[in-house]
Every structure is written in C-alpha cells, then in structure tokens.
Enzyme design. Structure first.
Site, mmCIF file in Angstrom:
data_model
loop_
_atom_site.group_PDB
_atom_site.id
_atom_site.type_symbol
_atom_site.label_atom_id
_atom_site.label_comp_id
_atom_site.label_asym_id
_atom_site.label_seq_id
_atom_site.Cartn_x
_atom_site.Cartn_y
_atom_site.Cartn_z
ATOM 1 N N ASP A 143 137.478 59.342 74.328
ATOM 2 C CA ASP A 143 136.829 60.564 74.792
ATOM 3 C C ASP A 143 136.566 61.503 73.609
ATOM 4 O OD1 ASP A 143 136.176 62.495 77.078
ATOM 5 O OD2 ASP A 143 137.720 63.639 76.011
ATOM 6 N N GLU A 159 133.013 57.800 72.697
ATOM 7 C CA GLU A 159 132.035 58.705 73.295
ATOM 8 C C GLU A 159 131.466 59.619 72.223
ATOM 9 O OE1 GLU A 159 131.232 62.371 76.292
ATOM 10 O OE2 GLU A 159 132.923 62.293 74.944
#
Ligand code: QV4
Ligand code: CA
Length: 512
Positions: A212, A248
C-alpha cells in the site's frame, strides 16, 4: 545441470514478479472487506473449482476504530499494531483461511499497510480492533512498539507536515499522506518490525503482498524490507520461492515519481489501464475500441511483466485515489462486463478482478457523500456474512462481480489461453473489434450503435463452440449462442447493439 542452475538463478532473481499461482490459474480476485471465514468457504466452494489463482484480502492487522463516520472502510488503512486482528477476523480464523485456500490451490495476497500508522487526529486510548493502547499525538504504539523517533516528522519539509505538493518528491515520501503518521523506514528498528510482520504472514502461508502507498516510500527503503523477507512456506510452495510483490504506485504521468523506479522490487499497479479502458468503452474524448489494437506498452503503460492491472479498485470505484470519472464499476454493469472481458482476454499484465459490496451511493455536487460506507454490517458493527443465493449470486449486499457468469467465464478463458499470443486482430475502424489468442480462444465486441455481422479468421480448430458470455457449455449442451468455425478457421458472428452483453467469447474448452 546447466539448465537447472539457470532456472535456479532465474527463480531467485525474478520470484517477486511471479504471482505464485498454481499452473493454469492466472487471475487474482480482491475480496474487499470479506471475513476470513467467508474467504475460506469461497476458496473451497467457488474459487478453486472456477480456476481463480488467488485472493487479495483487506489489511489483516489491527487498526483504529473510527466512529465519525461510523466505521468507514478506510479505517483499515490506519494501523495501530501488527496483531492479526480486524473486522475480518482474528489470527485463528486467518490461519484457517490461508490453510484451506492453499490446500485447494488458491493463494492469499495481503494488503500491507507499512508506510504509516493512524491519522494524527486519531486520539489516544484503546479504540482499536484488538484493544491495544496507542497515542497518536505522542506517536506511541506500544503494541508494535513504535515511538516518536520512529516517525518522519524531522524529515518532512512541508508547512503543515502533510503532503502538499506532489511535485516535491521528498514531501511525497517523508511527509504525512492525509495526516497519516509517516513511518521512518530508513530506521533499522522500523524495517525490522515491518519485516517481522510480513515474515509472520509468510510463515502462515501467504503468497505475496500488495504494498500500500508504495509511492510514499523510497524505493530503497521498500527494498531493504523486502531483502529481509523469508521464502514462502514449503508446505505449499517450492523451496526458494519469493513472495509476489505488487506495489501501489499511482503514476498517471504528470508527476515526478514514476512507477519504473519500483521495478527492482516487484510489479507495480498500472493505473492508466483502468482509466484509459474506461474512457474507451465509454467512448469519451473521441476514443474508440479500434484504437485498442496496440493496447499495453503501446499506450504508454509499464512493461507487461511489471504490471498488475484491474478495471477498478476499492478506491477509484468510489472516487478515492486516481482514475477519475471514467473508471467503470459494477454500477455500470453492461459496460463493466465488456471492460473486464477485454482485460481478461488480453495478454497484458497480471490481472486482478474486483469484488465489491453495495453502498447507498449518493451524489451531491458531483461527489458521493456516502463514499465512506463500510461493508454490510450487523447492528453490533460486525461484518455481515456473504450469503449465497440459489442462483449462485451473493446476498447481504455483497456484489460478487467475480461470480457474474460473464466475468467468471472470462477468468476461465484467460487460463485456457495462457501463454498464447495476441493474434487475428480485426476492427471496423470504430467500436467493433475482435482478437484471438493463438489457436485457443477468440473474442469479439460490438460497442457501436449498430449491429455487427461479419466473418472472421478465429485461428481456432474447426468445430462448434459455445459462447461463454451469453451462457456456457454444460455437460454436452450449450445454453448460449453457438459459433461454427469452418475448416479454414473462419466463423460468422452476429451481435446486435442492444444485446444484453454485446460480446462473444469462445475457447477450446467450450467446444461442443
Ligand atoms: C483528513 C484530511 C487531511 C487532514 C486530516 C486530519 O484529508 O488533510 O489532515 O483529515 O483531520 C482518511 C480520510 C481523510 C483523513 C484521513 C486521516 O478519508 O479525509 O484526512 O483518513 O484521518 C484510504 C482512503 C483515505 C483515508 C485513508 C486512511 O482512501 O481517504 O483517509 O484510507 O484511513 C493517493 C495515494 C495512494 C492512496 C490514495 C487513496 O498515493 O497511496 O491516495 N491509496 C492507498 C489505499 C487507500 C488508502 C491509503 C493508500 C492510505 O488504496 O485505500 O487510503 O493507506 O493517491
Ligand atoms: Ca512515507
């Protein structure tokens, strides 16, 4: 001997780009906000029998509990500790899920939130999913433990302490993303706490990680953590297998940070993919499906072997993150199925299918004021179980796009054509296009406002095929449109522009 050595070296060097799915299972499904118990059931009753390779799960670690608004989905992106303890379940349930999914050849990918802890205004106390004490103001997280010196405050040069300017690389990486307390990943203590968390998950049998907010971390800091990771659990994976890594990084162009900076660590999410495909299928900005002929690197995307792709994700399906209004979601079901069908038929990238929950979407001045809604929940705040209706769809407001016949059958299509080249492209110069995958599969779309009637070279062996979009082959019967491929590979296709799903897909496992 030489060959084995080569394979070994290739395996060691390139492991993190390989999704570690079992052979002939190519796609991952994001079961957003699902409970571990439900995922375990889904692996056994649906994902394995239908050839899904793996599941991306929501962050499993302890997070802050937010009450204003009431338990939004995004509270799970505000870690309090690395205890496996969340609305999706506890550590026992997590272990049971990983084991049961692995045992049927469906692997688990963990959403790893390691750039930050909770927001600066999260308060102090034990309002966290495992009851651990924390103090956001003094940056104390004794359950990890982290304390003030483990955060980046001294390094951040922005006025507010938050990221204010995405053109300032060090701000993006050393300041707070929307006030989330930014971890000092250059510190050995922080690196080893994060690595210990990821290694614990590897020990339990997970196959890889979505990293993330990778854009908000220095690529070298991410690498330092990855270098500490162990190989996957040999109960389910060959010795020496590295975890699959996809980072990401939102790079739509126009910012100094590029996805390519992260290639050394693993794959990256290619956000241009869904944004562009949505624009094309919606026919916005003069785009046409005919332009998809050179889809992939030809559109300025990262190399196929570095890309993780998707039509929508949990952020941009509700206006968070990036992609904008062009993103197609389950709310636009007819166009969405075409987009997912195109993605799954096309050889580019590792593909991830989204599986969502419904929420009371409500636009005010162009913004969905209910974009924060958490998963379907009971009065006590616990997440509702995923119920299965007699027609195999899901109940309790779980959308289960991955169970839509058209999408599920295209997941199978991708497995059947795995490794076959992109071939026999055809277009009418507008929005009718078709292509094959070697001699294993063929797909054709009509996104024009008139009907399609054309004879095309499919590349397939002669025979009668059952369309897997309007129905499917069941035993020896076809519940759908039949396509007759002649001895020379030619077939005639008819698709009305008002058909329920204006596309047809055939493959060698759906031959009658
Ligand atoms: C707000 C203000 C701040 C203010 C703060 C304090 O925006 O300016 O300083 O209040 O009062 C939530 C709220 C957000 C709030 C923040 C901190 O929405 O308004 O700040 O909490 O309290 C998800 C959500 C975010 C959410 C976050 C943490 O999308 O809205 O923030 O979780 O709960 C960029 C990044 C990319 C990111 C994307 C959304 O480059 O990395 O934005 N995507 C990933 C995840 C995403 C997640 C995060 C990163 C953070 O996919 O789901 O954000 O982990 O493009
Ligand atoms: Ca950071």
């Amino acid at each position: 001997m030489g060959i084995y050595f080569l394979l070994l070296v290739v395996g060691l060097c390139w492991g993190q780009y390989n999704p570690n799915t079992v052979p002939k299972r190519t796609s991952i499904v994001h079961l957003f906000e699902w409970r571990w118990q439900d995922i375990a059931e889904e692996c056994e009753r649906y994902l394995a029998p239908n050839g899904f390779g793996g599941v991306q799960i929501s962050p499993p670690n302890e997070n802050v509990i937010i009450t204003d608004p009431q338990q939004p989905w995004w509270e799970r992106y505000q870690p309090i500790s690395y205890k496996i303890c969340s609305r999706s379940g506890n550590e026992e349930e997590f272990k049971d899920m990983v084991k049961r999914c692995n045992n049927v050849g469906v692997h688990i990918y963990v959403d790893a939130v390691i750039n930050h802890m909770c927001g600066a205004n999260a308060g102090a106390g034990d309002h966290a999913t495992c009851g651990s004490y924390f103090n956001a103001k003094t940056e104390d997280f004794p359950a990890v433990p982290y304390s003030g010196r483990d955060f980046n405050d001294h390094k951040c040069k922005s006025r507010s302490g938050n990221i204010e300017d995405y053109h300032d690389i060090s701000q993006v990486r050393d300041c707070r993303l929307v006030s989330l307390l930014d971890l000092a990943l250059d510190r050995e203590h922080v690196r080893s706490r994060v690595a210990a968390y990821l290694n614990r998950l590897i020990g339990l049998g997970v196959a890889g990680f979505r990293i993330d907010a990778a854009k908000h971390m220095w690529p070298a800091d991410v690498k330092a953590i990855l270098d500490k990771l162990e190989d996957l659990n040999t109960q389910w994976f060959p010795a020496g297998t590295k975890p699959f890594i996809y980072q990401e990084v939102i790079d739509l162009g126009g910012e100094p940070i590029k996805g390519s900076e992260y290639f050394g660590n693993g794959r990256v999410t290619e956000f241009k993919y869904g944004a562009k495909l949505g624009t094309v299928i919606r026919k916005w900005n003069g785009e046409k499906m005919a332009y998809l002929k050179n889809w992939g690197e030809g559109w300025g995307f990262v190399p196929s072997d570095r890309a993780l792709v998707f039509v929508d994700n949990h952020d941009n399906q509700r206006g968070h993150g990036a992609g904008g209004a062009s993103i197609l979601t389950f709310w636009d079901a007819r166009l969405y199925k075409m987009a997912v069908g195109f993605m799954l038929a096309h050889p580019y990238g590792v593909t991830r299918v989204m599986s969502s929950f419904r929420w009371p979407r409500y636009f005010q001045n162009g913004k969905d004021v209910n974009d924060w809604y958490g998963p379907p929940s009971n009065a006590d705040g616990s997440t509702k179980t995923v119920t299965i209706n007699p027609d195999t769809t899901c109940g309790n407001d779980w959308v289960c796009e991955h169970r839509w016949r058209q999408i599920r059958n295209m997941v199978v299509f991708r497995n059947v054509v795995d490794g076959e080249p992109f071939s026999n492209w055809w277009d009418n110069g507008s929005n009718q296009v078709a292509f094959g995958r070697g001699n294993k599969g063929f797909i054709i779309f009509n996104n024009d406002d008139w009907s399609l009637n054309v004879s095309l070279q499919t590349g397939l062996p002669a025979g009668t095929y059952c369309d897997v979009i309007s129905g499917q082959k069941e035993d020896d019967l076809c519940t759908a449109v039949e396509v007759h491929v002649a001895a020379d590979g030619m077939a005639n296709f008819l698709i009305g522009n008002e058909d329920q799903d204006p596309f047809i897909a055939i493959h060698v496992d759906a031959k009658l």
